[in-house]
Motif scaffolding. Structure first.
Motif, mmCIF file in Angstrom:
data_model
loop_
_atom_site.group_PDB
_atom_site.id
_atom_site.type_symbol
_atom_site.label_atom_id
_atom_site.label_comp_id
_atom_site.label_asym_id
_atom_site.label_seq_id
_atom_site.Cartn_x
_atom_site.Cartn_y
_atom_site.Cartn_z
ATOM 1 N N ALA A 1 0.900 -1.246 0.159
ATOM 2 C CA ALA A 1 -0.109 -0.064 -0.017
ATOM 3 C C ALA A 1 0.844 1.377 0.103
ATOM 4 O O ALA A 1 1.122 1.866 0.824
ATOM 5 N N ALA A 2 1.323 1.481 -1.120
ATOM 6 C CA ALA A 2 2.029 2.720 -1.391
ATOM 7 C C ALA A 2 2.101 3.351 -2.791
ATOM 8 O O ALA A 2 2.239 2.447 -3.642
ATOM 9 N N PRO A 3 1.681 4.603 -3.051
ATOM 10 C CA PRO A 3 1.604 5.604 -2.081
ATOM 11 C C PRO A 3 0.184 5.573 -1.435
ATOM 12 O O PRO A 3 -0.741 5.109 -1.963
ATOM 13 N N LEU A 4 0.232 5.779 -0.086
ATOM 14 C CA LEU A 4 -0.962 5.955 0.737
ATOM 15 C C LEU A 4 -1.573 7.228 0.722
ATOM 16 O O LEU A 4 -0.975 8.201 1.072
ATOM 17 N N ALA A 5 -2.787 7.438 0.418
ATOM 18 C CA ALA A 5 -3.633 8.702 0.582
ATOM 19 C C ALA A 5 -3.728 9.169 1.835
ATOM 20 O O ALA A 5 -3.817 8.160 3.043
ATOM 21 N N SER A 6 -3.485 10.542 2.154
ATOM 22 C CA SER A 6 -3.673 11.067 3.498
ATOM 23 C C SER A 6 -5.235 10.874 4.079
ATOM 24 O O SER A 6 -6.080 10.414 3.224
ATOM 25 N N LYS A 7 -5.707 11.385 5.129
ATOM 26 C CA LYS A 7 -6.949 11.353 5.599
ATOM 27 C C LYS A 7 -7.788 12.100 4.528
ATOM 28 O O LYS A 7 -8.940 11.854 4.483
ATOM 29 N N ALA B 1 -7.155 -0.685 -2.824
ATOM 30 C CA ALA B 1 -7.414 -0.624 -1.519
ATOM 31 C C ALA B 1 -6.118 -1.347 -0.901
ATOM 32 O O ALA B 1 -5.602 -2.261 -1.054
ATOM 33 N N GLY B 2 -5.946 -0.867 0.279
ATOM 34 C CA GLY B 2 -4.494 -1.216 0.894
ATOM 35 C C GLY B 2 -4.815 -2.259 1.969
ATOM 36 O O GLY B 2 -3.925 -2.901 2.400
ATOM 37 N N ASP B 3 -5.787 -3.018 2.210
ATOM 38 C CA ASP B 3 -6.067 -4.031 3.217
ATOM 39 C C ASP B 3 -6.602 -5.241 2.393
ATOM 40 O O ASP B 3 -7.372 -5.981 2.930
ATOM 41 N N ASN C 1 1.612 3.973 -17.755
ATOM 42 C CA ASN C 1 1.716 5.181 -17.547
ATOM 43 C C ASN C 1 0.275 5.821 -16.744
ATOM 44 O O ASN C 1 -0.011 7.079 -17.353
ATOM 45 N N ILE C 2 -0.104 5.010 -15.951
ATOM 46 C CA ILE C 2 -1.430 5.530 -15.282
ATOM 47 C C ILE C 2 -0.867 5.535 -13.812
ATOM 48 O O ILE C 2 -0.639 4.581 -13.183
ATOM 49 N N PRO C 3 -1.159 6.833 -13.298
ATOM 50 C CA PRO C 3 -1.037 7.031 -11.702
ATOM 51 C C PRO C 3 -2.069 6.280 -10.995
ATOM 52 O O PRO C 3 -3.174 5.786 -11.351
ATOM 53 N N TYR C 4 -1.684 5.858 -9.845
ATOM 54 C CA TYR C 4 -2.379 5.150 -8.777
ATOM 55 C C TYR C 4 -2.067 5.519 -7.507
ATOM 56 O O TYR C 4 -0.998 5.965 -7.082
ATOM 57 N N ILE C 5 -2.996 5.339 -6.563
ATOM 58 C CA ILE C 5 -2.855 5.673 -5.111
ATOM 59 C C ILE C 5 -3.739 4.649 -4.328
ATOM 60 O O ILE C 5 -4.653 3.925 -4.866
ATOM 61 N N PHE C 6 -3.219 4.538 -3.289
ATOM 62 C CA PHE C 6 -3.776 3.380 -2.180
ATOM 63 C C PHE C 6 -5.003 4.170 -1.260
ATOM 64 O O PHE C 6 -4.475 5.342 -0.565
ATOM 65 N N VAL C 7 -5.982 3.598 -0.893
ATOM 66 C CA VAL C 7 -6.955 4.066 0.233
ATOM 67 C C VAL C 7 -6.832 2.925 1.194
ATOM 68 O O VAL C 7 -6.711 1.897 1.040
ATOM 69 N N PRO C 8 -7.011 3.392 2.424
ATOM 70 C CA PRO C 8 -6.833 2.163 3.564
ATOM 71 C C PRO C 8 -8.133 1.068 3.495
ATOM 72 O O PRO C 8 -7.781 -0.123 3.584
ATOM 73 N N SER C 9 -9.180 1.226 3.208
ATOM 74 C CA SER C 9 -10.279 0.457 3.337
ATOM 75 C C SER C 9 -11.012 -0.169 1.897
ATOM 76 O O SER C 9 -11.171 0.760 1.098
#
Length: 233
Positions: free
Chosen positions: A106-112, A153-155, A173-181
């Motif tokens: 789970a990286a990069p993990l989005a902030s709250k 999802a990071g879990d 070349n597609i950006p991605y980001i993780f969320v906790p749930s």
């Protein structure tokens, strides 16, 4: 002369029929002659009797009980919704508690704050039908050449379910980001089931830009600014 054993009897005529009434017994009168009698003497007073066993005769001093005012249906729904939201908020884990269950990928993990933006963006993309939900749909969209932002999802466990997606997204070349749930991600995507990943396309099927373009651009910049070398081992 008559013998002493012979008796004579005189037959008396019957008494004349009497037109008088015997003394009344209660409210009734007994007739002893077929003569005409006032019918009003035979009538008994009629009483109104109720057959309801729960009927209570109230005295003059008692007052009728005031009826309870019923609350309208709108107010009932509003109170029910308030109770549900209060219970849901009490049972919903916080962002910090969600982060304790994420996997090593789970990286990069989005902030709250960014997590709320991501959920809002996914909700708008789902309503505008510019969203691919699930691993199979995402891979299918990448093969067709879809562009946009991937939210993972990071879990998710086991991690083999999504372990191949970061490399595949980098190749396209597609950006991605993780969320906790994954559960919150599925709720944002308007589904009751948890969702491991979604792909938000930058444009609708008719070529127009999606709603929440500012959210889309902000999350894309945050995903591109991530440096894998800055991650602690």
């Amino acid at each position: 002369h008559l013998s002493p054993h012979t008796f004579t009897s005189t037959i008396h005529p019957p008494p004349p029929p009497s037109t008088h009434l015997h003394p009344p017994l209660g409210n009734q009168a007994i007739l002893t002659s077929p003569s005409t009698v006032n019918i009003s003497l035979l009538r008994t007073p009629q009483l109104s009797v109720t057959t309801d066993p729960y009927y209570n005769i109230m005295s003059d001093s008692e007052e009728p009980k005031a009826k309870k005012q019923k609350t309208p249906k709108k107010d009932r729904k509003s109170t029910d919704n308030k109770d549900k939201t209060s219970t849901d908020n009490a049972d919903t884990p916080t962002y910090e508690e969600r982060c304790r269950a994420i996997n090593i990928l789970a990286a990069p993990l989005a902030s709250k704050k960014s997590t709320k933006k991501a959920h809002k963006l996914v909700r708008k993309a789902s309503q505008s039908k510019s969203l691919r939900r699930g691993v199979k749909e995402m891979v299918k969209g990448l093969r067709k050449g879809d562009k946009g932002l991937a939210i993972l999802a990071g879990d998710v466990f086991p991690i083999d379910v999504i372990s191949h997606l970061p490399v595949l997204l980098e190749e396209h070349n597609i950006p991605y980001i993780f969320v906790p749930s994954k559960r919150d991600l599925g709720a944002a995507a308007c589904t009751k089931r948890p969702t491991s990943c979604v792909l938000v396309t930058g444009k609708k099927s008719d070529g127009k830009e999606i709603e929440g373009k500012d959210l889309f651009d902000a999350l894309v910049e945050e995903a591109k600014d991530y440096d894998p070398n800055s991650r602690k081992n």
